[in-house]
Motif scaffolding. Sequence first.
Motif, PDB file in Angstrom:
ATOM      1  N   LEU A 185     -21.718 -37.504 -14.410  1.00 19.67           N
ATOM      2  CA  LEU A 185     -22.907 -37.983 -15.111  1.00 19.67           C
ATOM      3  C   LEU A 185     -23.991 -38.429 -14.129  1.00 19.67           C
ATOM      4  O   LEU A 185     -25.184 -38.189 -14.363  1.00 19.67           O
ATOM      5  N   ASN A 186     -23.604 -39.070 -13.042  1.00 17.05           N
ATOM      6  CA  ASN A 186     -24.577 -39.451 -12.011  1.00 17.05           C
ATOM      7  C   ASN A 186     -25.208 -38.208 -11.389  1.00 17.05           C
ATOM      8  O   ASN A 186     -26.413 -38.173 -11.124  1.00 17.05           O
ATOM      9  N   LEU A 187     -24.386 -37.204 -11.148  1.00 19.33           N
ATOM     10  CA  LEU A 187     -24.878 -35.944 -10.586  1.00 19.33           C
ATOM     11  C   LEU A 187     -25.853 -35.279 -11.562  1.00 19.33           C
ATOM     12  O   LEU A 187     -26.899 -34.766 -11.152  1.00 19.33           O
ATOM     13  N   LYS A 188     -25.534 -35.311 -12.841  1.00 17.45           N
ATOM     14  CA  LYS A 188     -26.418 -34.738 -13.860  1.00 17.45           C
ATOM     15  C   LYS A 188     -27.763 -35.467 -13.886  1.00 17.45           C
ATOM     16  O   LYS A 188     -28.822 -34.838 -13.947  1.00 17.45           O
ATOM     17  N   ASN A 189     -27.725 -36.789 -13.819  1.00 19.02           N
ATOM     18  CA  ASN A 189     -28.962 -37.573 -13.858  1.00 19.02           C
ATOM     19  C   ASN A 189     -29.848 -37.299 -12.645  1.00 19.02           C
ATOM     20  O   ASN A 189     -31.064 -37.127 -12.790  1.00 19.02           O
ATOM     21  N   SER A 190     -29.256 -37.250 -11.475  1.00 18.02           N
ATOM     22  CA  SER A 190     -30.066 -36.984 -10.277  1.00 18.02           C
ATOM     23  C   SER A 190     -30.592 -35.549 -10.290  1.00 18.02           C
ATOM     24  O   SER A 190     -31.726 -35.284  -9.881  1.00 18.02           O
ATOM     25  N   ARG A 191     -29.804 -34.629 -10.803  1.00 19.33           N
ATOM     26  CA  ARG A 191     -30.234 -33.232 -10.904  1.00 19.33           C
ATOM     27  C   ARG A 191     -31.378 -33.092 -11.907  1.00 19.33           C
ATOM     28  O   ARG A 191     -32.347 -32.384 -11.661  1.00 19.33           O
ATOM     29  N   THR A 192     -31.272 -33.783 -13.033  1.00 15.84           N
ATOM     30  CA  THR A 192     -32.330 -33.744 -14.044  1.00 15.84           C
ATOM     31  C   THR A 192     -33.634 -34.283 -13.480  1.00 15.84           C
ATOM     32  O   THR A 192     -34.700 -33.697 -13.691  1.00 15.84           O
TER      33      THR A 192
END
Length: 130
Positions: free
Chosen positions: A86-93
Amino acid sequence: MNYSKITFLILFLFIGGYTVQAQSLKVPKMDMSSQLLGILDKGADGLSLSSDQKGKLTTDNKSFVDKLMKIQNGSGSDDEKKEGFLNLKNSRTKFLTDLLGSGLFQKYSGNILKSINPLKSKLGLAALAF
């Protein structure tokens, strides 16, 4: 005479069947990271990105997939992995929104989600990052 014809027919079918099996197409299996990277890179097709945007996106795609695989193959608990995805998704977004703008980001994300859907069962918890 009939016995030799039947024997010849059985032998012919056996050899023919073996030949057909030997000629079957064997498709090499790609590893998951290669499949994901291909999907992420192909998702930008048709978005009319500048060469600078394409370069940054390609570089980030590689980094994203590497981080994703590191988390997935790590020794953390499921909860730790979920948090990492989820952290990876947020930074990617955030990165994609800054790079592409919200309109192109939505189109890019839609392209990715359509392509990722068949792999979601194989991805397991890593699917949370998309």
